[in-house]
Motif scaffolding. Structure first.
Motif, mmCIF file in Angstrom:
data_model
loop_
_atom_site.group_PDB
_atom_site.id
_atom_site.type_symbol
_atom_site.label_atom_id
_atom_site.label_comp_id
_atom_site.label_asym_id
_atom_site.label_seq_id
_atom_site.Cartn_x
_atom_site.Cartn_y
_atom_site.Cartn_z
ATOM 1 N N ASN A 132 2.467 35.608 -14.579
ATOM 2 C CA ASN A 132 3.086 34.474 -15.274
ATOM 3 C C ASN A 132 3.651 33.422 -14.323
ATOM 4 O OD1 ASN A 132 5.097 36.195 -14.359
ATOM 5 N ND2 ASN A 132 6.486 35.760 -16.065
ATOM 6 N N MET A 133 3.173 33.373 -13.083
ATOM 7 C CA MET A 133 3.640 32.338 -12.152
ATOM 8 C C MET A 133 3.184 30.956 -12.632
ATOM 9 S SD MET A 133 3.091 34.104 -8.405
ATOM 10 C CE MET A 133 4.245 33.010 -7.570
ATOM 11 N N GLU A 134 4.068 29.975 -12.484
ATOM 12 C CA GLU A 134 3.770 28.611 -12.942
ATOM 13 C C GLU A 134 3.584 27.663 -11.759
ATOM 14 O OE1 GLU A 134 6.285 27.139 -16.068
ATOM 15 O OE2 GLU A 134 6.755 29.159 -16.790
ATOM 16 N N TYR A 135 2.996 26.509 -12.072
ATOM 17 C CA TYR A 135 2.780 25.422 -11.098
ATOM 18 C C TYR A 135 2.051 25.922 -9.847
ATOM 19 C CZ TYR A 135 6.549 23.894 -14.139
ATOM 20 O OH TYR A 135 7.331 23.615 -15.246
ATOM 21 N N VAL A 136 1.062 26.753 -10.097
ATOM 22 C CA VAL A 136 0.348 27.399 -8.993
ATOM 23 C C VAL A 136 -0.376 26.368 -8.137
ATOM 24 C CG1 VAL A 136 -1.571 28.959 -8.463
ATOM 25 C CG2 VAL A 136 0.077 29.550 -10.261
ATOM 26 N N PRO A 137 -0.192 26.412 -6.807
ATOM 27 C CA PRO A 137 -0.968 25.535 -5.922
ATOM 28 C C PRO A 137 -2.336 26.170 -5.635
ATOM 29 C CG PRO A 137 0.559 26.836 -4.624
ATOM 30 C CD PRO A 137 0.796 27.230 -6.066
ATOM 31 N N PHE A 138 -3.292 25.355 -5.252
ATOM 32 C CA PHE A 138 -4.641 25.843 -4.970
ATOM 33 C C PHE A 138 -5.021 25.552 -3.527
ATOM 34 C CE2 PHE A 138 -4.479 24.972 -9.534
ATOM 35 C CZ PHE A 138 -4.908 26.203 -10.041
ATOM 36 N N SER A 139 -6.064 26.243 -3.072
ATOM 37 C CA SER A 139 -6.543 26.039 -1.703
ATOM 38 C C SER A 139 -6.857 24.574 -1.462
ATOM 39 C CB SER A 139 -7.819 26.857 -1.459
ATOM 40 O OG SER A 139 -7.596 28.219 -1.657
ATOM 41 N N GLU A 140 -6.482 24.128 -0.275
ATOM 42 C CA GLU A 140 -6.766 22.743 0.082
ATOM 43 C C GLU A 140 -8.278 22.501 0.073
ATOM 44 O OE1 GLU A 140 -5.943 19.626 3.806
ATOM 45 O OE2 GLU A 140 -4.997 21.619 3.744
ATOM 46 N N GLY A 141 -8.665 21.407 -0.591
ATOM 47 C CA GLY A 141 -10.080 21.058 -0.651
ATOM 48 C C GLY A 141 -10.851 21.719 -1.775
ATOM 49 N N SER A 142 -10.197 22.556 -2.581
ATOM 50 C CA SER A 142 -10.887 23.242 -3.666
ATOM 51 C C SER A 142 -10.991 22.334 -4.897
ATOM 52 C CB SER A 142 -10.133 24.512 -4.039
ATOM 53 O OG SER A 142 -8.877 24.192 -4.632
ATOM 54 N N PRO A 143 -11.926 22.622 -5.815
ATOM 55 C CA PRO A 143 -12.039 21.808 -7.031
ATOM 56 C C PRO A 143 -10.756 21.792 -7.853
ATOM 57 C CG PRO A 143 -13.973 23.220 -6.765
ATOM 58 C CD PRO A 143 -12.978 23.647 -5.733
ATOM 59 N N LEU A 144 -10.060 22.926 -7.923
ATOM 60 C CA LEU A 144 -8.824 22.979 -8.710
ATOM 61 C C LEU A 144 -7.690 22.218 -8.047
ATOM 62 C CD1 LEU A 144 -9.024 26.667 -9.941
ATOM 63 C CD2 LEU A 144 -8.894 24.645 -11.408
ATOM 64 N N ALA A 145 -7.683 22.171 -6.713
ATOM 65 C CA ALA A 145 -6.661 21.375 -6.023
ATOM 66 C C ALA A 145 -6.846 19.898 -6.334
ATOM 67 C CB ALA A 145 -6.735 21.621 -4.516
ATOM 68 N N ALA A 146 -8.110 19.489 -6.477
ATOM 69 C CA ALA A 146 -8.380 18.089 -6.835
ATOM 70 C C ALA A 146 -7.952 17.806 -8.272
ATOM 71 C CB ALA A 146 -9.865 17.788 -6.657
ATOM 72 N N ALA A 147 -8.147 18.795 -9.163
ATOM 73 C CA ALA A 147 -7.786 18.601 -10.576
ATOM 74 C C ALA A 147 -6.280 18.694 -10.793
ATOM 75 C CB ALA A 147 -8.515 19.633 -11.437
ATOM 76 N N TYR A 148 -5.604 19.535 -9.984
ATOM 77 C CA TYR A 148 -4.157 19.750 -10.144
ATOM 78 C C TYR A 148 -3.481 19.600 -8.776
ATOM 79 C CZ TYR A 148 -5.595 21.786 -14.622
ATOM 80 O OH TYR A 148 -6.134 21.993 -15.867
ATOM 81 N N PRO A 149 -3.373 18.370 -8.284
ATOM 82 C CA PRO A 149 -2.836 18.180 -6.927
ATOM 83 C C PRO A 149 -1.378 18.595 -6.774
ATOM 84 C CG PRO A 149 -3.081 16.079 -8.073
ATOM 85 C CD PRO A 149 -3.760 17.099 -8.924
ATOM 86 N N ASN A 150 -0.607 18.620 -7.861
ATOM 87 C CA ASN A 150 0.805 18.985 -7.795
ATOM 88 C C ASN A 150 1.088 20.377 -8.340
ATOM 89 O OD1 ASN A 150 1.644 16.452 -6.681
ATOM 90 N ND2 ASN A 150 1.343 15.546 -8.723
#
Length: 459
Positions: A214-232
C-alpha cells in the motif's frame, strides 16, 4: 582339446556341468563379476561381442563419473550449470535409460549363463536373490534417474527462459519476488506480497527487503515509461488509471491499461505488469533488479503440499474464516510450533482478521524463510513429480537456465549464513501513506551492505 581338458583349463566358460560344487562356484563368480564390471561375465562365459560392448560401456561410464567428479571439485558451478540445462537433462536421461536397459540385459543374460539348475539347491535362492538385488540397484536406479532427469528437464524448460545470464551489479544479484493475489472477483492479478532478495554474488549472504503493497506516490526508475507518465510519483499529480494508486496497483494498471509501455516484455519472458513493478521496486529501493519470480498464491498451496508441508513457530493465533466477510472463525492456527499443509499455510499468509498488512508481511516472510529452509534435495527428490507439477503452476520467472547452476551453488552458501531482513514498515520509520524515499533507500543500502567477514560464518 577334449571337453574334460577345456573344463579343467577354462572352468568358467567350459564348466563341468555335472559337478554341483563347480557350477555353484561358477554361479557366484559370474554374478559378482557382473556387479563389479558389467559385461565381464559375458566375456568369460557367454557372448563375447556383448561382453566387449558391456565392458566398454562400463569403462565409458566410469570415465564420465570421474570427469564429472573432478570438474565438480574444481568448478562446482560448471557441473551444476550443465545439470540444470534442459537439453543437458534430456541427454542425461537418455544416457541413464541406455544404461538401465543395458544392465537389465546383462543381468538377465548372466542369470542364463549361471545355469541355476546345475548349482547346489541351497545356493540357488541366494544367487538369484543377489542377481535380483543387483538388477534393482543398477537398472532400477538408472531408470529412476532417467525419470528424475526427464521431469526436471520439463520443469526447467517450462519455468526458466533461454537467455544469456545477467552480470552482478555492485557485486549483488537482486531478485524481485511477487506473490500473486488473483481471484474471480478481480480484474487480473494484484501482487499481495512484494519482496526483494538481494544476494552477495561472492559470499551468498542474503537480505530480504519487504515492501508494503500500500505504498503511495511510488517513484519509478529513471528513464522508464512510468517515470515519464508519473514524474512526481505514482498518482501524485492527477491520480492514476485504476481505482487506487498504490504500489501493487502498478501491475494491474500496466497489464490492463497500458501494456504498450513494455512492448518487449513477453518476448523476454516477462509481462508488462511485471516490468512496471520492476521499475517501481527499483525506484523505491535504489537497487537494480536483474530478475523476478512471480509466485501464484493459490499455486503456493500445491507446492507446500507437494513438499509435505512446512513447520513454523506461530507467535499469535491466526484465524481461518468460513465466510467471505472475514467475520466468522472456522478454526485457529497456533499459537506454538505448527506443521502447516498448503491450505493452512495460505491462510496463515493471508488472514486479515484483527491484523495489519505489516503483520501479514511478517507472516509471509516467515513462510518464505521456512520454505527455503525445508526445500532440501531430499524433500524435492522424494516428491519430485509433485514439486515439478506444482512449480510449473506456481512460478513464472525470467531467470535463465544458464544461471541455474550458479544460483544453486550460491544458495548452498546462503543457507549457511544468517538471513538479514529489512522491512519497510512504520517500525522502521516508513509511513506508506507519505513515504520518505531517501530514508527508504538509506535503510536498503544499510541492509545490503557487506557483512564483516567475522560475521559470515552463520549460526
Amino acid at each position: 582339446m577334449s571337453q574334460a581338458s577345456l573344463a579343467s583349463s577354462q572352468p568358467v566358460r567350459y564348466p563341468d556341468s555335472g559337478s554341483q560344487p563347480v557350477m555353484t562356484r561358477r554361479a557366484w563368480v559370474l554374478v559378482v563379476l557382473n556387479i563389479l564390471i558389467p559385461g565381464s561375465a559375458q566375456l568369460l562365459a557367454g557372448n563375447r561381442r556383448l561382453g566387449r560392448f558391456g565392458v566398454g560401456a562400463t569403462f565409458v561410464l566410469w570415465a564420465l563419473i570421474i570427469a564429472a567428479g573432478l570438474t565438480f571439485l574444481l568448478s562446482r558451478s560448471t557441473i551444476l550449470t550443465i545439470a540444470s540445462m534442459s537439453i543437458s537433462l534430456i541427454a542425461i536421461a537418455l544416457v541413464l535409460a541406455f544404461y538401465a536397459v543395458l544392465w537389465l540385459i546383462l543381468t538377465l543374460d548372466t542369470l542364463r549363463l549361471v545355469r541355476l539348475i546345475k548349482a547346489a539347491p541351497s545356493a540357488r535362492g541366494w544367487v538369484a536373490g543377489l542377481a535380483t538385488i543387483l538388477l534393482v540397484a543398477t537398472s532400477g536406479t538408472a531408470a529412476y534417474g532417467a525419470f528424475v532427469a526427464t521431469t526436471a528437464s520439463n520443469f526447467v524448460s517450462n519455468v526458466f527462459i533461454t537467455a544469456p545470464p545477467k552480470p552482478a551489479i555492485d557485486g549483488r544479484y537482486n531478485i524481485m519476488l511477487l506473490g500473486g493475489d488473483s481471484g474471480p472477483d478481480r480484474d487480473g492479478l494484484r501482487p499481495d506480497s512484494i519482496t526483494v532478495v538481494s544476494i552477495d554474488a561472492a559470499t551468498g549472504a542474503a537480505t530480504m527487503i519487504g515492501l508494503p503493497r500500500n505504498m503511495e506516490y511510488v517513484p519509478f526508475s529513471e528513464g522508464s515509461p512510468l517515470a515519464a507518465a508519473y514524474p512526481n510519483g505514482y498518482g501524485a499529480d492527477l491520480g492514476c488509471e485504476v481505482s487506487v494508486c498504490l504500489l501493487n496497483s502498478v501491475y494491474t494498471e500496466v497489464e490492463l491499461m497500458s501494456p504498450e509501455m513494455y512492448p518487449d516484455a513477453v518476448a523476454q519472458g516477462s509481462e508488462p505488469g511485471i516490468e512496471g513493478m520492476r521499475d517501481a521496486v527499483q525506484g523505491i529501493t535504489g537497487l537494480s533488479i536483474q530478475y523476478y519470480a512471480l509466485i501464484d498464491m493459490q499455486g503456493f498451496l500445491d507446492l507446500v503440499d507437494s513438499l509435505g508441508g512446512i513447520t513454523v513457530d506461530v507467535a499469535t493465533a491466526v484465524p481461518i474464516h468460513s465466510d467471505e466477510t472475514f467475520t466468522t472463525v472456522a478454526e485457529w492456527i497456533g499459537p506454538g510450533v505448527v506443521h502447516l499443509d498448503g491450505y493452512h499455510a495460505l491462510w496463515y499468509a493471508r488472514s486479515r482478521h484483527d491484523t495489519s498488512d505489516y503483520d501479514r508481511m511478517a507472516r509471509q516472510r516467515q513462510l518464505e524463510e521456512a520454505l527455503l529452509e525445508q526445500f532440501t534435495p531430499a524433500n524435492v527428490l522424494s516428491q519430485l513429480q509433485g514439486v515439478a507439477a506444482a512449480g510449473t503452476r506456481v512460478v513464472k520467472t525470467d531467470i535463465p537456465q544458464a544461471s541455474l547452476g550458479y544460483f544453486v551453488d550460491l544458495a548452498s552458501k546462503t543457507k549457511n549464513l544468517p538471513l538479514q531482513n529489512v522491512e519497510l514498515v512504520p517500525d522502521n520509520g516508513v509511513d506508506p501513506e507519505d513515504p520518505d524515499y531517501d530514508h527508504i533507500r538509506q535503510l536498503v543500502a544499510a541492509g545490503v551492505a557487506p557483512i564483516p567477514s567475522s560475521d559470515t560464518t552463520g549460526g
